[in-house]
Design an enzyme around this catalytic site. Structure first.
Site, PDB file in Angstrom:
ATOM      1  N   HIS A 103       0.845  -1.199   0.000  1.00  0.00           N
ATOM      2  CA  HIS A 103       0.000   0.000   0.000  1.00  0.00           C
ATOM      3  C   HIS A 103       0.875   1.241   0.000  1.00  0.00           C
ATOM      4  CE1 HIS A 103       0.691   0.693   4.227  1.00  0.00           C
ATOM      5  NE2 HIS A 103       0.232  -0.508   4.551  1.00  0.00           N
ATOM      6  N   HIS A 150       4.077   1.578   2.172  1.00  0.00           N
ATOM      7  CA  HIS A 150       5.287   0.883   1.710  1.00  0.00           C
ATOM      8  C   HIS A 150       5.953   1.687   0.591  1.00  0.00           C
ATOM      9  CE1 HIS A 150       2.615  -2.620   3.023  1.00  0.00           C
ATOM     10  NE2 HIS A 150       3.521  -2.472   3.962  1.00  0.00           N
ATOM     11  N   LYS A 180      -9.164  -0.907   5.845  1.00  0.00           N
ATOM     12  CA  LYS A 180     -10.071  -1.528   4.868  1.00  0.00           C
ATOM     13  C   LYS A 180     -11.515  -1.207   5.196  1.00  0.00           C
ATOM     14  CE  LYS A 180      -7.081  -5.109   3.142  1.00  0.00           C
ATOM     15  NZ  LYS A 180      -6.432  -6.332   3.560  1.00  0.00           N
ATOM     16  N   LYS A 222      -6.500   7.264   9.550  1.00  0.00           N
ATOM     17  CA  LYS A 222      -5.614   6.118   9.399  1.00  0.00           C
ATOM     18  C   LYS A 222      -6.196   5.222   8.301  1.00  0.00           C
ATOM     19  CE  LYS A 222      -3.556   2.398  12.043  1.00  0.00           C
ATOM     20  NZ  LYS A 222      -3.423   1.649  13.271  1.00  0.00           N
ATOM     21  N   CYS A 256       1.518  -7.389  15.304  1.00  0.00           N
ATOM     22  CA  CYS A 256       2.845  -6.807  15.575  1.00  0.00           C
ATOM     23  C   CYS A 256       3.935  -7.857  15.508  1.00  0.00           C
ATOM     24  CB  CYS A 256       2.927  -6.217  16.985  1.00  0.00           C
ATOM     25  SG  CYS A 256       1.842  -4.853  17.304  1.00  0.00           S
ATOM     26  N   HIS A 276      -3.416  -2.712  16.311  1.00  0.00           N
ATOM     27  CA  HIS A 276      -4.170  -3.698  15.510  1.00  0.00           C
ATOM     28  C   HIS A 276      -5.592  -3.920  15.997  1.00  0.00           C
ATOM     29  CE1 HIS A 276       0.057  -4.465  14.422  1.00  0.00           C
ATOM     30  NE2 HIS A 276      -0.481  -4.608  13.237  1.00  0.00           N
ATOM     31  N   CYS A 278      -4.422  -4.637  21.569  1.00  0.00           N
ATOM     32  CA  CYS A 278      -3.283  -3.923  20.996  1.00  0.00           C
ATOM     33  C   CYS A 278      -3.833  -2.724  20.243  1.00  0.00           C
ATOM     34  CB  CYS A 278      -2.518  -4.850  20.051  1.00  0.00           C
ATOM     35  SG  CYS A 278      -1.494  -3.947  18.884  1.00  0.00           S
ATOM     36  N   CYS A 335       0.762 -10.536  20.134  1.00  0.00           N
ATOM     37  CA  CYS A 335      -0.057  -9.904  19.082  1.00  0.00           C
ATOM     38  C   CYS A 335       0.499 -10.326  17.727  1.00  0.00           C
ATOM     39  CB  CYS A 335      -0.045  -8.381  19.201  1.00  0.00           C
ATOM     40  SG  CYS A 335      -0.834  -7.598  17.769  1.00  0.00           S
TER      41      CYS A 335
HETATM   42  O1  ME8 Z   1       6.752  -4.054   9.919  1.00  0.00           O
HETATM   43  N1  ME8 Z   1       2.633   5.486   6.540  1.00  0.00           N
HETATM   44  O2  ME8 Z   1       6.456  -4.841   7.777  1.00  0.00           O
HETATM   45  P1  ME8 Z   1       5.160  -4.044   7.284  1.00  0.00           P
HETATM   46  C1  ME8 Z   1       3.943   5.434   6.291  1.00  0.00           C
HETATM   47  N2  ME8 Z   1       8.063  -6.836   8.245  1.00  0.00           N
HETATM   48  N3  ME8 Z   1       4.640   4.283   6.207  1.00  0.00           N
HETATM   49  C2  ME8 Z   1       3.988   3.150   6.384  1.00  0.00           C
HETATM   50  C3  ME8 Z   1       2.601   3.118   6.660  1.00  0.00           C
HETATM   51  C4  ME8 Z   1       1.917   4.371   6.725  1.00  0.00           C
HETATM   52  N4  ME8 Z   1       0.616   4.472   6.957  1.00  0.00           N
HETATM   53  N5  ME8 Z   1       2.232   1.838   6.801  1.00  0.00           N
HETATM   54  C5  ME8 Z   1       3.352   1.090   6.591  1.00  0.00           C
HETATM   55  C6  ME8 Z   1       7.027  -4.821   9.017  1.00  0.00           C
HETATM   56  N6  ME8 Z   1       4.413   1.872   6.346  1.00  0.00           N
HETATM   57  C7  ME8 Z   1       8.159  -5.791   9.192  1.00  0.00           C
HETATM   58  C8  ME8 Z   1       9.471  -5.050   9.074  1.00  0.00           C
HETATM   59  S1  ME8 Z   1      12.154  -4.975   8.990  1.00  0.00           S
HETATM   60  C9  ME8 Z   1      13.387  -5.995   9.452  1.00  0.00           C
HETATM   61  C10 ME8 Z   1      10.683  -5.888   9.244  1.00  0.00           C
HETATM   62  C11 ME8 Z   1       5.793   1.447   6.062  1.00  0.00           C
HETATM   63  O3  ME8 Z   1       4.751  -4.678   6.003  1.00  0.00           O
HETATM   64  C12 ME8 Z   1       6.736   1.876   7.173  1.00  0.00           C
HETATM   65  O4  ME8 Z   1       8.046   1.869   6.680  1.00  0.00           O
HETATM   66  O5  ME8 Z   1       4.166  -3.928   8.365  1.00  0.00           O
HETATM   67  C13 ME8 Z   1       6.555   0.769   8.158  1.00  0.00           C
HETATM   68  O6  ME8 Z   1       7.586   0.700   9.113  1.00  0.00           O
HETATM   69  C14 ME8 Z   1       6.567  -0.425   7.227  1.00  0.00           C
HETATM   70  O7  ME8 Z   1       5.836   0.030   6.078  1.00  0.00           O
HETATM   71  C15 ME8 Z   1       5.897  -1.641   7.862  1.00  0.00           C
HETATM   72  O8  ME8 Z   1       5.739  -2.617   6.897  1.00  0.00           O
END
Ligand code: ME8
Length: 508
Positions: free
Chosen positions: A18, A21, A299, A296, A129, A146, A143, A126
């Protein structure tokens, strides 16, 4: 020269990418491109986090095997980097053999150093997380990130002796002001540290979780997903396999992360590295969250922005500009189509687009499209402001500095009235004004290069140079006045950003 090593989090392969990312990828990409402009070797890594309970559950819901499921999602994340013109040099997946091999070596080193032990444990977990929670982390038993009640777990696990790193971590925070940026996020981590670190469970019984890397020497357990995922930053550069290769790359210069995973990167990861005999990273850059129309993304609300649709409908360059300009890196920021439309029409179509159009059209009209002889002007202060902001990851301020120059040049045109000068017999005055404009547009092309690479190329070509020609020099040389060669031809093309009457209407 040490390679400037930049990473993004590796994203859970549990659902489609999304806008959040895409945002982190973009911020890291801007930084990578900026450092390349400075002539540094850069390694820019992103990837996917493919093990753990969350992925296992999602795969089960779709009726696919976890591997088939993650293969599809990882392909989408790769596609995201292509569609967003992200210049990552590598893409790591935690299901790859190279990663698993490094993780086994990493585990073994930490084990051999005496920082892993086994114990019976019960706690609240959780899945969202992928971490244990204490009662004080929960609101009404849930949490907050979530909105879910954690599950009660009771099992014998391997533990990582995080508590042993209390003092070394304090020293790390004391040594570098900028270890975690921004300052308020650094302070939060110091507070957690001050409350005392507890050892953490780093494995799960295969009765509960099968989708993970088996604990070396104990097939009845798989690694806790964070202990597996964080290692990606060193598995991609060969730790435990081709370590010679690592020495010019590690420590990482910047780990880009969203604020919710700061503590994993600022506390757990440096401790893991120290336990394995490696240096901690230099900087954890923690960005805020993007909301959509003030809310925020969720869905249920239906405001989840698809990064593929967004770019298809609004154009990548404008989207890259908007996110960098409108969402201050270190704070939460909002995406709204109304703001997008304003920024597009004012900044891109009116201010930048018109500046280019006027400069090229007048060069065509008054001096037969030829870049005139050099004339003097001052852009050094704009460069200083731009560079300072870029280095601090304040991309919004960097763009504000760029747009000050854009506005100043539009005013310069209004003041100098080249349309009057152009009618004079003596072409020197109009030529001087035109050189100032064209050469300034070359500088703008450089400043915009990390943020809007295609636009930057178009600016170069319009004013009679090219990306290839500019790429022969580094930013410091490019920032000197007078780089544009007199005698080359300007090229008038399609408008840079055609004005949109209403982006909102055209989308509905
Ligand atoms: O946490 N605004 O993966 P994840 C800005 N796999 N950035 C956002 C966002 C938002 N609303 N939502 C997500 C994980 N991000 C783990 C990480 S690293 C060794 C493991 C971005 O798929 C932001 O960079 O939940 C956030 O930290 C990351 O996506 C979380 O991606």
């Amino acid at each position: 020269m040490k390679t400037f090593y930049i990473t993004t989090p590796i994203y859970y392969a549990s659902g489609d990418p999304h806008i959040g990312h895409a945002y982190t990828n973009l911020m890291a990409d801007i930084t990578a491109r900026y450092h390349r402009m400075g002539g540094h070797p850069v390694l820019f890594l992103t990837g996917t986090d493919e093990h753990g309970m969350k992925v296992q559950q999602k795969a089960q819901e779709t009726g696919q095997t976890p591997q088939v499921f993650v293969d599809e999602i990882a392909a989408r994340f790769r596609e995201l980097t292509d569609v967003w013109n992200i210049t990552n040099d590598d893409f790591i997946r935690t299901t790859e053999d190279r990663h698993k091999e490094t993780v086994r070596v990493f585990w073994q080193r930490v084990m051999d150093a005496g920082y892993i032990y086994k114990k019976k444990y019960g706690g609240l977990y959780c899945v969202g997380c992928e971490s244990f929670k204490t009662e004080k982390d929960l609101v009404e038993g849930k949490c907050t990130d979530h909105d879910a009640v954690p599950e009660q777990l009771e099992e014998e696990n391997y533990f990582f002796q995080l508590s042993a790193f209390q003092k070394p971590l304090e020293a790390l925070f004391d040594a570098g002001e900028d270890f975690v940026t921004p300052a308020d996020k650094c302070k939060e981590m110091r507070q957690i540290l001050a409350s005392g670190l507890e050892d953490i469970s780093v494995s799960r019984s295969t009765d509960k979780l099968q989708w993970g890397i088996p604990v070396p020497g104990d097939e009845s357990q798989v690694l806790y997903v964070w202990f597996d995922a964080l290692v990606n930053y060193v598995s991609a550069i060969g730790f435990g396999r081709t370590e010679d290769h690592m020495k010019d790359i590690w420590p990482a210069d910047i780990h880009f992360v969203g604020k919710e995973i700061n503590r994993f990167h600022s506390l757990l990861w440096p401790a893991m590295l120290l336990a394995a005999g490696l240096q901690p990273p230099k900087q954890i850059a923690v960005h805020g969250w993007i909301t959509v129309d003030g809310k925020k993304m969720s869905k249920t609300i239906g405001n989840v922005l698809d990064p593929f649709d967004l770019v298809e409908q609004r154009g990548l360059e404008a989207v890259r500009y908007f996110l960098a300009r409108e969402i201050p890196f270190y704070r939460d920021g909002d995406f709204s189509f109304a703001r997008f439309e304003d920024r597009y029409n004012n900044d891109l179509a009116n201010e930048l687009g018109n500046l280019l159009h006027r400069a090229v059209a007048m060069t065509d009209r008054y001096v037969a499209s030829v870049v005139p002889a050099k004339a003097e002007y001052e852009v050094a202060t704009h460069w200083t402001a731009y560079r300072a902001s870029m280095e601090d990851l304040r991309f919004d301020d960097a763009l504000a500095a760029v747009w000050e120059l854009v506005r100043e040049l539009n005013k310069y045109i209004d003041t100098m009235e080249p349309w009057k000068l152009g009618k004079q017999e003596d072409k020197t005055p109009v030529s001087q004004v035109l050189y100032v404009l064209l050469e300034s547009l070359r500088h703008l092309g450089w400043m915009l290069m990390p943020i809007m690479p295609e636009t930057s190329m178009r600016l170069f070509e319009a004013v009679g140079t090219s990306f290839e020609e500019q790429a022969k020099i580094t930013m410091s040389e490019a920032a000197k006045w007078g780089g544009l060669k007199p005698g080359s031809l300007v090229v008038s093309g399609e408008p840079l950003f055609p004005r949109m009457e209403s982006v909102l209407e055209s989308a509905s």
